[in-house]
Design an enzyme around this catalytic site. Structure first.
Site, short mmCIF file in Angstrom:
data_model
loop_
_atom_site.label_atom_id
_atom_site.label_comp_id
_atom_site.label_asym_id
_atom_site.label_seq_id
_atom_site.Cartn_x
_atom_site.Cartn_y
_atom_site.Cartn_z
N HIS A 1 0.73 -1.33 -0.07
CA HIS A 1 -0.18 -0.01 -0.02
C HIS A 1 0.83 1.23 0.01
CE1 HIS A 1 0.54 0.57 4.47
NE2 HIS A 1 -0.32 -0.29 4.76
N HIS B 1 -5.52 -7.59 15.32
CA HIS B 1 -5.56 -6.52 14.53
C HIS B 1 -6.42 -6.69 13.37
CE1 HIS B 1 -4.44 -2.87 12.47
NE2 HIS B 1 -3.40 -3.13 12.26
N ASP C 1 -4.08 -7.21 5.98
CA ASP C 1 -3.20 -8.22 6.17
C ASP C 1 -3.03 -9.14 7.29
OD1 ASP C 1 -2.55 -6.05 7.42
OD2 ASP C 1 -0.44 -5.93 7.22
N HIS D 1 -1.60 -0.58 16.18
CA HIS D 1 -1.62 0.58 14.96
C HIS D 1 -2.89 1.18 14.75
CE1 HIS D 1 -1.44 0.09 10.61
NE2 HIS D 1 -1.21 1.33 10.86
N ASP E 1 1.47 -5.46 15.00
CA ASP E 1 2.64 -4.69 14.15
C ASP E 1 3.59 -4.18 14.81
OD1 ASP E 1 1.04 -5.09 11.74
OD2 ASP E 1 -0.05 -3.27 11.78
N HIS F 1 4.58 -9.13 11.34
CA HIS F 1 5.50 -8.92 10.20
C HIS F 1 6.99 -9.24 10.68
CE1 HIS F 1 2.44 -7.43 7.39
NE2 HIS F 1 2.20 -6.54 8.37
#
Lengths: 395, 53
Positions: free
Chosen positions: A23, A77, A81, A144, A163, A222
């Protein structure tokens, strides 16, 4: 490609080697979508993956446990993703209850048809027992998104941090100590700068909360899992959350026929004092992700653009729009650039710096068509000013 | 004057303090904030705030 974090706790996510445009984030090393399976008397899946990769997640889980044995799916979250594969996952796990906070449930309901899903809505401090291990939930609003939360397993001193502490880093190994620490921290810095920079206050609050926990391992959603350098990473995060600057000058510019570029190099010459790092960034030779990463710990910034159609150049405006949204605090700077007949480029940058509440070190440096020797001297002086101020701010 | 909390991120507007950096003077009640007021932390609009009891 599963990996074991602790006995009965495995990584079951997906490695996205080929993505580069996340993105708009330039993910030069690709990324991973991390999901984790915690098996005990009860079994919990922590987070999922991006939508097209649900099959990979299901395969990884099936290699360890039957899908119908999954009792809980924890959603830390709601961003696609990590939650994108939820519809596919929930359809294949008939016995699973989705565990999340109310804001997450609301967000999921805006993304998906959740009418068939069983929910257990939790608040900070609530727990879910898996038998010998207990999942503790800590809501971390704006780290986030509003619904973001951490899941902590005290028996294993293991934090699933979503995140936070993540990196866009595709790799065949799963742990940070399998790579040079400097590289991993650099990727964590890039991730923080581009994703979490606006939320430094909330990040600082969360870091303070984490002091009360005894954390040995951090599994973000991630990139690599932290197990050997947790304290180094915390230390880095504390500095970033506080916008602690280095004695570092950033010169960011775009130029049409080279005049603004010449001014940028004169500023660089003036700023290159001992003990000061200076970075020169030509906007169209770089990208937003790198610029934001460099900005994070810079103390002072010279931002330049030629004047085009009575304003700044469009890519310079794009950079400033992006940086303003990241709310970089405590910076000092100045604007510079060339013009032909009308005014507008440097003045527009100056205005932008004021709206970001940066300290303005001097009025915009301007050159009509070509910078004269006098103006280049003025640029060198301005460079020195930036360097001296950078040293002050970094003390 | 009552404090208001942003339901999205938890930031609290205290009318005693106002928000001088956004040009809102101390002593400004929440009700008198402009319609386009947004939470300085997360950008949520005025209708996302609720009163702190």
């Amino acid at each position: 490609m599963n990996a074991t974090l602790r006995e009965g706790i495995d990584w079951v996510g997906y490695v996205d080697w080929t993505i580069r445009d996340f993105h708009g984030y330039t993910a030069e090393r690709g990324t991973t979508y991390n999901a984790y399976l915690v098996r005990g008397k009860k079994t919990a899946l922590i987070d999922t993956v991006k939508a097209p990769y649900g099959q990979h997640l299901l395969q990884n889980i099936s290699a360890l446990a039957p899908l119908q044995s999954v009792d809980y799916v924890v959603c830390n979250h709601a961003e696609p993703d990590h939650a994108g594969a939820l519809p596919e996952i929930m359809a294949k796990m008939p016995n699973a209850t989705l565990v999340c906070d109310q804001k997450c449930k609301d967000a999921l309901s805006r993304h998906f048809d959740i009418s068939d899903w069983k929910f257990e809505v939790i608040n900070t401090g609530d727990t879910v027992s898996l038998g010998d291990r207990i999942l503790h939930f800590i809501e971390t609003p704006m780290v986030h998104w509003p619904e973001s939360m951490f899941t902590y397993v005290p028996e294993e001193k293991l934090l699933f941090s979503m995140d936070a502490f993540g990196q866009h880093y595709a790799s065949s190994q799963r742990f940070e100590d399998e790579f040079p620490l400097e590289t991993v921290i650099q990727e964590a810095k890039s991730y923080y700068a581009n994703i979490l920079m606006p939320y430094g206050k909330q990040v600082a609050k969360v870091l303070q909360q984490m002091d009360a926990f005894n954390i040995e391992m951090i599994a973000p959603s991630h990139g690599l899992i932290w197990r050997s350098h947790v304290q180094e990473m915390f230390k880095a995060y504390r500095g970033w959350a506080a916008f602690r600057p280095k004695p570092k000058v950033l010169i960011i510019y775009d130029t049409m026929w080279g005049s603004t570029g010449e001014m940028a190099r004169a500023i660089l010459e003036g700023a290159a004092l001992p003990g000061v790092e200076v970075q020169l960034i030509h906007i169209r030779s770089s990208n937003l992700t790198r610029i934001a990463t460099e900005l994070l710990d810079a103390a002072t910034i010279a931002f330049g653009s030629s004047t085009l159609n009575a304003g700044m150049m469009p890519m310079a405006a794009a950079v400033l729009t992006y940086l303003k949204g990241l709310r970089p605090a405590g910076k000092a700077g100045l604007a510079f650039g060339s013009y032909g007949w009308g005014r507008g480029g440097p003045e527009a940058i100056d205005e932008y710096m004021k709206t970001m509440k940066w300290e303005i070190l001097r009025n915009p440096l301007k050159a009509q068509y070509r910078p004269t020797a006098e103006i280049l001297d003025e640029c060198r002086e301005a460079g020195k000013l930036l360097a001296v101020k950078a040293k002050d701010l970094a003390e | 004057m009552k404090k208001y909390v942003c339901d999205v991120c938890g930031w609290v507007y205290d009318p005693e303090e106002g928000l001088p950096e956004e040009g809102i003077d101390p002593g400004t009640p929440f009700e008198d904030l402009p319609d386009d007021f947004v939470c300085p932390e997360c950008g949520a609009g005025k209708d996302e705030f609720s009163v702190v009891d």
